[in-house]
Scaffold this active site. Structure first.
Site, PDB file in Angstrom:
ATOM      1  N   ARG A  51       0.832  -1.210   0.000  1.00 42.84           N
ATOM      2  CA  ARG A  51       0.000   0.000   0.000  1.00 42.84           C
ATOM      3  C   ARG A  51       0.864   1.256   0.000  1.00 42.84           C
ATOM      4  O   ARG A  51       0.476   2.274  -0.567  1.00 42.84           O
ATOM      5  CB  ARG A  51      -0.935  -0.036   1.198  1.00 42.84           C
ATOM      6  CG  ARG A  51      -2.319   0.358   0.779  1.00 42.84           C
ATOM      7  CD  ARG A  51      -3.327   0.217   1.821  1.00 42.84           C
ATOM      8  NE  ARG A  51      -2.745   0.273   3.158  1.00 42.84           N
ATOM      9  CZ  ARG A  51      -3.405  -0.028   4.244  1.00 42.84           C
ATOM     10  NH1 ARG A  51      -4.644  -0.417   4.144  1.00 42.84           N
ATOM     11  NH2 ARG A  51      -2.853   0.036   5.439  1.00 42.84           N
ATOM     12  N   HIS A 240       5.366 -27.457  10.922  1.00 45.29           N
ATOM     13  CA  HIS A 240       6.773 -27.857  10.762  1.00 45.29           C
ATOM     14  C   HIS A 240       7.051 -29.265  11.317  1.00 45.29           C
ATOM     15  O   HIS A 240       7.623 -30.111  10.634  1.00 45.29           O
ATOM     16  CB  HIS A 240       7.702 -26.861  11.431  1.00 45.29           C
ATOM     17  CG  HIS A 240       7.532 -25.444  10.968  1.00 45.29           C
ATOM     18  ND1 HIS A 240       7.180 -25.113   9.690  1.00 45.29           N
ATOM     19  CD2 HIS A 240       7.661 -24.261  11.622  1.00 45.29           C
ATOM     20  CE1 HIS A 240       7.107 -23.791   9.568  1.00 45.29           C
ATOM     21  NE2 HIS A 240       7.393 -23.257  10.731  1.00 45.29           N
TER      22      HIS A 240
HETATM   23  C1  BG6 Z   1       8.039 -19.993  12.170  1.00 47.32           C
HETATM   24  C2  BG6 Z   1       7.349 -19.788  13.481  1.00 47.32           C
HETATM   25  O1  BG6 Z   1       7.181 -20.634  11.264  1.00 47.32           O
HETATM   26  O2  BG6 Z   1       9.207 -20.789  12.371  1.00 47.32           O
HETATM   27  C3  BG6 Z   1       8.286 -19.121  14.482  1.00 47.32           C
HETATM   28  O3  BG6 Z   1       6.191 -18.975  13.302  1.00 47.32           O
HETATM   29  C4  BG6 Z   1       9.568 -19.906  14.592  1.00 47.32           C
HETATM   30  O4  BG6 Z   1       7.660 -18.994  15.756  1.00 47.32           O
HETATM   31  C5  BG6 Z   1      10.160 -20.191  13.219  1.00 47.32           C
HETATM   32  O5  BG6 Z   1      10.469 -19.157  15.384  1.00 47.32           O
HETATM   33  C6  BG6 Z   1      11.351 -21.129  13.324  1.00 47.32           C
HETATM   34  O6  BG6 Z   1      11.988 -21.215  12.081  1.00 47.32           O
HETATM   35  P1  BG6 Z   1      13.537 -21.572  11.960  1.00 47.32           P
HETATM   36  O7  BG6 Z   1      13.770 -21.655  10.507  1.00 47.32           O
HETATM   37  O8  BG6 Z   1      14.279 -20.447  12.638  1.00 47.32           O
HETATM   38  O9  BG6 Z   1      13.723 -22.863  12.695  1.00 47.32           O
END
Ligand code: BG6
EC number: 1.1.1.49
Length: 487
Positions: A51, A240
């Site tokens: 925006r 994840h």
């Molecule tokens: C994100 C989460 O998807 O993944 C976060 O929302 C988290 O809370 C992050 O910290 C961790 O990712 P990475 O790649 O640092 O392990």
């Protein structure tokens, strides 16, 4: 070893939310790194959109700053930055109105790959999708990229899927789970399906249990408002950790093909059993920690009565032939002792020890380190050197990817870089399909609903610890122990 850069076709990539945090930290610096690697074709363009009113020059200055902040000084230089910035354009659009869209339409070329990255709040997905169509911008092969959170439960995920499906086919939708872009996570598939060694042992007959740990040292940072409505279960486990579990547990797909892989992952999610209340431990960090003055979770999210978990550990069974009887223990949390993520496949003991009751006897463990120091360790028992009978000791067969792969290993691309290039190539293997996301929520929802109905409060834990004491019990009572969390 020479790293191969696979060229992609020329593209127009529009990043909606281009002035936001994700674009600044990951997407735009990641594209610069791909440019330096020689992967961005000469005629390709990256079009920032948000925006905020800005011209091309303003956007280029913004991206130059992001590169300076997020790319190591050794990996950038003024000349390549200037050439990269030439690929950038900027158009201000209003997601909820019509301003800016005709300008965007005039800029987009119909004859190159089109990708639209929705790096915006999910509440705007529908508006963006609809306007891309109304203004005749998106070609029938255009791809859209969406970020998590993909809904906060099954109902909202279904609604989001329906919103996107109104304008785009499933084959055009790329739902990002950035864990799937991590080098080691993809290596899980290589290890399992490109080696004969592991498959015969990869089942409940030989695997005692599996531990999946994603441990973070950071707190909730500036994301308190979002996080407090999510908690570790929605923020990390539903996506994840679930993806990691799927890659460990799934059957071999008949081919390394997007739908073949995703079909196999989906079967695992369907086979996940409900989790009993006694098989879950939720935690919340209190104030203190190393140095003694860290803020507590409730201070960080500014919600004194919050019952949201910043830590969760749980045990889940997979009801299928391969895994019946092998529990999977998952844990993740914020402000823990170390930043360390690993998957440990803990094998059963030998059926009979010809060496008697040896002290120090250990099971074989295949540990796959996701971060930091990506690699794999297989612990094996050997004879302790020297005379004095047959004493056993455990040694690691240790492989660091950085060492094993030399320079290539040290320069592993960030998850986002890989995933964006996959979008341009049209390869959906590392992206979640709509039914996968929905199935993951269908497993998650009743677990959350049950603890909410019971009014459970998370257990307090010290920042810098390995989580609440009760989480230890989760394994102790099964005669097992968590592996130490170490960087
Ligand atoms: C994100 C989460 O998807 O993944 C976060 O929302 C988290 O809370 C992050 O910290 C961790 O990712 P990475 O790649 O640092 O392990």
């Amino acid at each position: 070893m020479v790293s191969r850069v696979i060229p992609v076709d020329p593209f127009d990539l529009v990043v909606f939310g281009a002035t936001g945090d994700l674009a600044r930290r990951k997407i735009l610096p990641g594209l610069y790194r791909r440019f330096v690697a020689g992967q961005i074709p000469e005629t390709s363009r990256i079009i920032g959109s948000a925006r905020t009113e800005m011209d091309d020059q303003g956007f280029r200055a913004f991206v130059a700053e992001a590169i300076a902040e997020f790319i190591d000084a050794k990996k950038r230089d003024a000349e390549s930055i200037a050439r990269f910035l030439d690929h950038l354009r900027y158009v201000s659009v209003d997601a909820k109105g019509d301003s800016g869209w005709p300008e965007l339409a005039a800029l987009i070329r119909p004859d190159v790959v089109q990708a639209y990255y929705f790096s915006v709040a999910p509440s705007l997905f529908g508006d963006l999708a609809e306007r891309l169509h109304r203004h005749g911008i998106a070609s029938p092969e255009a791809r859209i990229v969406v970020e998590k959170p993909f809904g906060r439960d099954l109902e909202t995920a279904k609604a989001l899927n329906a919103t996107l499906a109104a304008h785009f086919a499933e084959s055009q939708i790329y739902r990002i789970d950035h864990y799937l872009g991590k080098e080691t996570v993809q290596n899980l598939m290589a290890v399992r399906f490109a080696n004969i060694l592991f498959e015969p042992l990869w089942n409940a007959r030989h695997v005692d249990h599996v531990q999946i740990t994603v441990s973070e040292t950071v707190g909730v940072g500036g994301r308190g408002a979002y996080y407090d409505k999510s908690g570790a279960m929605r923020d990390m486990v539903q996506n994840h950790l679930m993806q990691l579990l799927c890659l460990i547990a799934m059957e071999a797909p008949y081919r390394f093909d997007p739908d073949a892989v995703r079909d196999e992952k989906l079967k695992v999610i369907h086979a996940l059993q409900p989790v009993a209340p006694e098989d879950i431990v939720r935690g919340q960090y209190r104030a203190g920690g190393p140095g003694g003055n860290g803020s507590s979770y409730v201070e960080d999210v500014d919600h004194r009565d919050s019952r949201t978990e910043s830590y969760i550990a749980l045990k889940v069974d997979i009801a299928n032939w391969r895994w019946k009887g092998t529990p999977f223990y998952l844990r993740t949390g914020k402000k823990l002792r170390a930043r360390a993520s690993e998957i440990a496949v803990v094998f059963k003991e030998v059926p009979h020890s010809i060496f008697g009751d040896e002290e120090g006897w250990r099971e074989n463990v295949l540990a796959i380190r996701l971060q930091p120091n990506e690699g794999m360790t297989l612990s094996v028992m050997i004879k302790e050197p020297g005379p004095g009978g047959m004493r056993l000791t455990e040694v690691p067969l240790d492989m660091s990817f950085a060492e094993a792969l030399g320079e290539d290993g040290a320069d592993i691309p960030d998850a986002y870089e890989r995933l964006i290039m996959d979008v341009i190539r049209g390869n959906q293997t590392l992206f979640m399909r709509g039914d996968e996301v929905e199935a993951a929520w269908a497993w998650t929802d009743p677990i959350i609903a049950a603890w909410e109905a019971r009014g459970d409060r998370p257990k307090a834990y010290d920042p810098g610890s390995s989580g609440p004491e009760d989480a230890l019990m989760l394994l102790h009572r099964d005669g097992r122990r968590w592996r130490e969390i170490r960087e």
